[in-house]
Design a protein around this motif. Structure first.
Motif, PDB file in Angstrom:
ATOM      1  N   PRO A 259     -13.416   2.681   4.348  1.00 26.38           N
ATOM      2  CA  PRO A 259     -12.488   2.889   3.231  1.00 26.38           C
ATOM      3  C   PRO A 259     -11.392   1.822   3.241  1.00 26.38           C
ATOM      4  CG  PRO A 259     -12.089   4.497   4.962  1.00 26.38           C
ATOM      5  CD  PRO A 259     -13.306   3.725   5.376  1.00 26.38           C
ATOM      6  N   PRO A 260     -10.896   1.433   2.086  1.00 27.30           N
ATOM      7  CA  PRO A 260      -9.898   0.340   2.028  1.00 27.30           C
ATOM      8  C   PRO A 260      -8.665   0.598   2.872  1.00 27.30           C
ATOM      9  CG  PRO A 260     -10.715   0.879  -0.171  1.00 27.30           C
ATOM     10  CD  PRO A 260     -11.258   1.922   0.749  1.00 27.30           C
ATOM     11  N   GLU A 261      -8.183   1.837   2.907  1.00 29.86           N
ATOM     12  CA  GLU A 261      -6.946   2.105   3.649  1.00 29.86           C
ATOM     13  C   GLU A 261      -7.119   1.938   5.146  1.00 29.86           C
ATOM     14  OE1 GLU A 261      -8.598   6.268   2.544  1.00 29.86           O
ATOM     15  OE2 GLU A 261      -8.687   4.192   1.817  1.00 29.86           O
ATOM     16  N   ALA A 262      -8.379   2.065   5.641  1.00 38.35           N
ATOM     17  CA  ALA A 262      -8.617   1.870   7.074  1.00 38.35           C
ATOM     18  C   ALA A 262      -8.429   0.413   7.471  1.00 38.35           C
ATOM     19  CB  ALA A 262     -10.016   2.348   7.444  1.00 38.35           C
ATOM     20  N   GLU A 263      -8.572  -0.498   6.521  1.00 33.75           N
ATOM     21  CA  GLU A 263      -8.332  -1.913   6.784  1.00 33.75           C
ATOM     22  C   GLU A 263      -6.853  -2.242   6.759  1.00 33.75           C
ATOM     23  OE1 GLU A 263     -11.213  -4.778   5.089  1.00 33.75           O
ATOM     24  OE2 GLU A 263     -11.795  -3.111   3.786  1.00 33.75           O
ATOM     25  N   GLU A 264      -6.087  -1.491   5.982  1.00 29.55           N
ATOM     26  CA  GLU A 264      -4.679  -1.818   5.768  1.00 29.55           C
ATOM     27  C   GLU A 264      -3.755  -1.124   6.760  1.00 29.55           C
ATOM     28  OE1 GLU A 264      -4.112  -0.623   1.755  1.00 29.55           O
ATOM     29  OE2 GLU A 264      -5.508  -2.103   0.936  1.00 29.55           O
ATOM     30  N   ILE A 265      -4.120   0.071   7.212  1.00 30.46           N
ATOM     31  CA  ILE A 265      -3.270   0.859   8.102  1.00 30.46           C
ATOM     32  C   ILE A 265      -3.854   0.784   9.510  1.00 30.46           C
ATOM     33  CG2 ILE A 265      -2.309   3.133   8.575  1.00 30.46           C
ATOM     34  CD1 ILE A 265      -2.768   3.800   5.601  1.00 30.46           C
TER      35      ILE A 265
END
Length: 353
Positions: free
Chosen positions: A129-135
């Motif tokens: 998921p995209p948020e796993a890359e950002e957080i």
């Protein structure tokens, strides 16, 4: 005659979390002793199949960015015989950082699955998921699997029938899914949630369930299945969670993609610590133990458990047979890196040349 000296080298972070792994933190700086050896010093060199190693080397050497390596790759196309090629243009370099040498094995798991969920195939393989890359770090394994964060987002690549095999797929970092119609779907490592890897095998030893020499992937799997509730909690001991991507462009008869984004080859590809060994470089492995191995391999992969100058992971292939063979390998020995001549001697002080 071998000559050597000491130089300070700083380590770097690998890509995947393997069974024998520890926390995913960069290694501390270490004193490294370099020796440039002759081919006569390599046990079993003359008996190896240099052509097999040469074919694997040329499959990825064109992707190496350094000018010295690229020049040698061009020479390989129209140069001398494979053995002469290595002996003319490379020198074996022994790197030692004071840690005990350790050579292990890894493989590509093969799981039964489907592209759609069913009563049999209930356990999803997730894309990232995209948020796993950002957080960083993101949610833990427990929070991902017990919560609703992944639900109804279309992140499922496939579903498999065994959560324990799925856990070990994450440890290996890539695998093949055997679909009901007999075709295959291959998945590769996409990323992780940013939490440190914790070995469940080490945890079983800490609890007194097993002695260190008793622990293997099969032992862990069987214990988890015999103890479903405690087994689920054991898997949660590892907060790291790996996400995948589909890599079915790689033919089923080829190996999975390694760190160089090319297919790796059973018993000729090896995972190394790229802080010391350039990806794509030939390495001479002298593995001791019950089944000694003397072989020229190519450093085409990495792993978060593979840290140090004398630490390597041999790729055994795909499926259960390869997995059993890989699981038995945990032996000492030594590894030498074949470096372009000018780079090999650059490790030496001027007084030694």
């Amino acid at each position: 005659m071998a000559v050597g000296f000491y130089r300070r080298v700083t380590g770097a972070l690998g890509a995947l979390a393997l069974l024998a792994g520890v926390g995913m933190t960069p290694p501390a700086a270490a004193e490294v002793h370099y020796q440039v050896l002759d081919y006569a010093d390599l046990d079993g060199w003359a008996e190896d199949d240099h052509a097999a190693a040469f074919d694997v080397f040329t499959s990825t050497c064109g992707d190496m960015k350094d000018v010295d390596w690229r020049a040698l790759c061009k020479l390989a196309k129209d140069g001398p015989s494979p053995r002469q090629f290595f002996e003319l243009f490379f020198r074996p370099v022994l790197m030692e950082d004071g840690k005990d040498p350790l050579f292990t094995g890894y493989f590509e798991p093969e799981l039964d699955g489907d592209l759609y969920p069913s009563a049999r195939f209930q356990y999803p393989i997730y894309a990232m998921p995209p948020e796993a890359e950002e957080i960083r770090p993101w949610l833990t394994r427990r929070e991902i699997l017990d919560g609703d964060v992944m639900r109804d987002r279309g992140l499922e690549i496939a579903w498999v029938d065994d959560p324990v095999e799925l856990f070990f797929l994450q440890i290996q970092g890539s695998g093949r899914i055997r679909l009901p119609d007999g075709s295959y779907l291959r998945v590769g490592y996409r990323g992780a949630n940013g939490h440190d890897y914790r070995s469940v095998g080490v945890e079983l030893v800490r609890r007194g369930v097993y002695e260190p020499h008793q622990v293997s992937a099969d032992v862990i799997k069987n214990w988890v299945r015999r103890n479903p509730e405690d087994g689920r909690e054991l898997l949660y001991h590892n907060p790291s969670y790996v996400f995948f991507r589909e890599v079915s462009r790689v033919p089923a008869d080829k190996g999975p993609l390694g760190a160089m984004n090319r297919s790796i080859t059973a018993m000729r590809s090896v995972a190394v610590d790229p802080a010391y060994v350039p990806l794509g470089a030939p390495v001479w492995l002298e593995k001791d133990g019950k089944e000694p191995l003397r072989r020229l391999m190519i450093a085409q992969d990495t792993g978060s458990a593979i840290k140090g100058t004398q630490r390597a992971d041999v790729f055994f292939g795909t499926g259960d047979k390869a997995g059993r063979a890989a699981g038995r390998l945990r032996d000492p020995g030594r590894m030498l890196v074949l470096m372009p001549i000018q780079r090999a001697y650059a490790y030496l002080p001027e007084s030694a040349i």
